[in-house]
Design a protein around this motif. Structure first.
Motif, PDB file in Angstrom:
ATOM      1  N   LYS A  81       0.828  -1.206   0.000  1.00 21.38           N
ATOM      2  CA  LYS A  81       0.000   0.000   0.000  1.00 21.38           C
ATOM      3  C   LYS A  81       0.862   1.255   0.000  1.00 21.38           C
ATOM      4  N   ALA A  82       2.025   1.182   0.634  1.00 29.72           N
ATOM      5  CA  ALA A  82       2.938   2.326   0.693  1.00 29.72           C
ATOM      6  C   ALA A  82       3.760   2.482  -0.580  1.00 29.72           C
ATOM      7  N   GLY A  83       3.607   1.558  -1.525  1.00 27.36           N
ATOM      8  CA  GLY A  83       4.281   1.705  -2.807  1.00 27.36           C
ATOM      9  C   GLY A  83       5.483   0.811  -3.025  1.00 27.36           C
ATOM     10  N   TYR A  84       5.720  -0.128  -2.120  1.00 28.45           N
ATOM     11  CA  TYR A  84       6.832  -1.067  -2.300  1.00 28.45           C
ATOM     12  C   TYR A  84       6.353  -2.223  -3.181  1.00 28.45           C
ATOM     13  N   LYS A  85       7.056  -2.440  -4.271  1.00 25.71           N
ATOM     14  CA  LYS A  85       6.568  -3.371  -5.300  1.00 25.71           C
ATOM     15  C   LYS A  85       7.177  -4.765  -5.225  1.00 25.71           C
ATOM     16  N   ASN A  86       8.288  -4.902  -4.525  1.00 24.24           N
ATOM     17  CA  ASN A  86       8.991  -6.181  -4.522  1.00 24.24           C
ATOM     18  C   ASN A  86       9.091  -6.699  -3.096  1.00 24.24           C
ATOM     19  N   VAL A  87       7.975  -7.204  -2.594  1.00 23.54           N
ATOM     20  CA  VAL A  87       7.881  -7.652  -1.209  1.00 23.54           C
ATOM     21  C   VAL A  87       7.566  -9.143  -1.185  1.00 23.54           C
ATOM     22  N   ARG A  88       8.365  -9.894  -0.461  1.00 20.05           N
ATOM     23  CA  ARG A  88       8.148 -11.339  -0.362  1.00 20.05           C
ATOM     24  C   ARG A  88       7.999 -11.764   1.099  1.00 20.05           C
ATOM     25  N   LEU A  89       7.456 -12.934   1.287  1.00 16.28           N
ATOM     26  CA  LEU A  89       7.197 -13.475   2.627  1.00 16.28           C
ATOM     27  C   LEU A  89       8.122 -14.650   2.907  1.00 16.28           C
ATOM     28  N   TYR A  90       8.757 -14.620   4.069  1.00 18.44           N
ATOM     29  CA  TYR A  90       9.435 -15.813   4.591  1.00 18.44           C
ATOM     30  C   TYR A  90       8.392 -16.520   5.435  1.00 18.44           C
ATOM     31  N   ALA A  91       7.727 -17.487   4.831  1.00 20.71           N
ATOM     32  CA  ALA A  91       6.521 -18.064   5.429  1.00 20.71           C
ATOM     33  C   ALA A  91       6.792 -18.779   6.743  1.00 20.71           C
ATOM     34  N   GLY A  92       7.896 -19.503   6.836  1.00 18.26           N
ATOM     35  CA  GLY A  92       8.188 -20.211   8.079  1.00 18.26           C
ATOM     36  C   GLY A  92       8.558 -19.284   9.210  1.00 18.26           C
ATOM     37  N   SER A  93       9.170 -18.163   8.867  1.00 14.18           N
ATOM     38  CA  SER A  93       9.497 -17.090   9.802  1.00 14.18           C
ATOM     39  C   SER A  93      10.374 -17.558  10.966  1.00 14.18           C
ATOM     40  N   TRP A  94      10.294 -16.834  12.079  1.00 19.32           N
ATOM     41  CA  TRP A  94      11.199 -17.090  13.195  1.00 19.32           C
ATOM     42  C   TRP A  94      11.107 -18.527  13.707  1.00 19.32           C
ATOM     43  N   SER A  95       9.900 -19.068  13.786  1.00 16.83           N
ATOM     44  CA  SER A  95       9.745 -20.427  14.314  1.00 16.83           C
ATOM     45  C   SER A  95      10.372 -21.477  13.398  1.00 16.83           C
ATOM     46  N   ASP A  96      10.493 -21.177  12.107  1.00 19.35           N
ATOM     47  CA  ASP A  96      11.229 -22.055  11.193  1.00 19.35           C
ATOM     48  C   ASP A  96      12.718 -21.817  11.345  1.00 19.35           C
ATOM     49  N   TRP A  97      13.126 -20.549  11.414  1.00 20.20           N
ATOM     50  CA  TRP A  97      14.548 -20.207  11.512  1.00 20.20           C
ATOM     51  C   TRP A  97      15.222 -20.932  12.676  1.00 20.20           C
ATOM     52  N   ILE A  98      14.569 -20.930  13.835  1.00 21.40           N
ATOM     53  CA  ILE A  98      15.190 -21.525  15.020  1.00 21.40           C
ATOM     54  C   ILE A  98      15.098 -23.048  15.031  1.00 21.40           C
ATOM     55  N   SER A  99      14.390 -23.632  14.063  1.00 23.86           N
ATOM     56  CA  SER A  99      14.342 -25.098  13.982  1.00 23.86           C
ATOM     57  C   SER A  99      15.623 -25.671  13.380  1.00 23.86           C
ATOM     58  N   TYR A 100      16.487 -24.793  12.868  1.00 24.38           N
ATOM     59  CA  TYR A 100      17.800 -25.197  12.350  1.00 24.38           C
ATOM     60  C   TYR A 100      18.851 -24.775  13.374  1.00 24.38           C
ATOM     61  N   GLU A 101      19.482 -25.760  14.007  1.00 20.79           N
ATOM     62  CA  GLU A 101      20.375 -25.484  15.132  1.00 20.79           C
ATOM     63  C   GLU A 101      21.529 -24.565  14.771  1.00 20.79           C
TER      64      GLU A 101
END
Length: 296
Positions: free
Chosen positions: A267-287
């Motif tokens: 909405k603010a005009g940023y055109k190239n925005v992606r999602l890290y779907a697993g996010s923090w809870s996925d990140w910390i699942s890798y030791e």
């Protein structure tokens, strides 16, 4: 048209046969509460989609607390609800729009652009005497065909690389007198509250902190006090300093509250925005994944 619609807009189209209203209410820690609330009362004509049963897949070792649903499984669920590729969808919840935004993002990920979020909560809808009912509509099945848009996603390997290069670039900037520009990297944005970002107050995940190199933009700060999204101008001010020409990767705790931030950035005009779907809870699942704390 913007991604959000007003109560009056929806009221004027409440019984439009080309539209489906979706109730996305859900309470973390009380998995039955959303459906029970829907069964008690909801916007007339609305169907219900459950954050964990419909808008997520079962939790495994990796993928976070709310892994993305299988596109074909979600498409089949939408089809059973009478939703086709031609259906306009309006989603709402009672959680500041975070679950509705999850559906908004998922449908666009499946290639469906005719999806909108009610800018007010169900509670506001009811408090202002708009119609509610406990009648559950009978839906004639239709056909929804998923057209997955993989470019909307960022995976853990890419996020790891971006994090490493961002931290290295930050170190080079501090330790070097060189004015030579660093390679342009995607910007990592953490959507959680600042105390969780800093690692001071983690109540949902096993480890506290944030992905190294990520910036903190709390998702609720994109909204007004009544839960509606701020204007494009206000959001541009909120995201001041973020380069609109750079790619942005957004994450949160489990990939849900990052979605309102994706919407706000667009909405603010940023055109190239992606999602890290697993996010923090996925990140910390890798030791071996590093963890940062504090403001940096």
């Amino acid at each position: 048209m913007e991604a959000t619609v007003s109560k009056r807009w929806l009221l004027a189209r409440l019984y439009d046969p080309e539209q489906t209203i979706v109730d996305c209410r859900f309470t973390l820690g009380k998995p039955q509460a959303g459906r029970e609330s829907y069964e008690q009362e909801h916007i007339p004509g609305a169907v219900y989609l459950d954050l964990e049963l419909d808008l997520s897949s079962p939790v495994t070792e990796h993928g976070g607390r709310h892994p993305l649903p299988d596109p074909q499984v979600l498409a089949a669920r939408l089809s059973r609800l009478g939703i086709s590729n031609d259906t306009r969808i309006v989603a709402y919840d009672d959680e500041s729009g975070m679950n509705a935004a999850r559906l908004w993002w998922l449908l666009r990920y499946l290639g469906h652009e005719q999806v909108f979020i009610l800018e007010d909560s169900f509670g506001t809808w009811k408090a202002e005497k708009y119609p509610v009912t406990d009648h559950q509509p009978i839906r004639v099945p239709s056909t929804f065909v998923a057209n997955v848009q993989p470019q909307m996603l960022a995976g853990v390997d890419e996020v790891r690389t971006v994090s490493e290069k961002t931290v290295a670039a930050m170190g080079d900037t501090v330790n070097s007198d060189s004015t030579a520009p660093h390679p342009v990297l995607p910007i990592l944005i953490d959507s959680r509250a600042n105390d969780r970002y800093q690692g001071l107050n983690e109540t949902l995940d096993k480890k506290a902190g944030h992905i190294p190199g990520a910036l903190n933009y709390f998702w609720k700060n994109t909204q007004n006090a009544d839960g509606s999204y701020k204007s494009a101008d206000e959001l541009q001010e909120h995201f001041t300093g973020l380069d609109k020409d750079r790619e942005i990767i957004v994450y949160c705790g489990s990939g849900v509250t990052a979605c309102p931030n994706v919407l706000a950035l667009e909405k603010a005009g940023y055109k190239n925005v992606r999602l890290y779907a697993g996010s923090w809870s996925d990140w910390i699942s890798y030791e071996d994944n590093p963890i940062a704390s504090g403001e940096k």
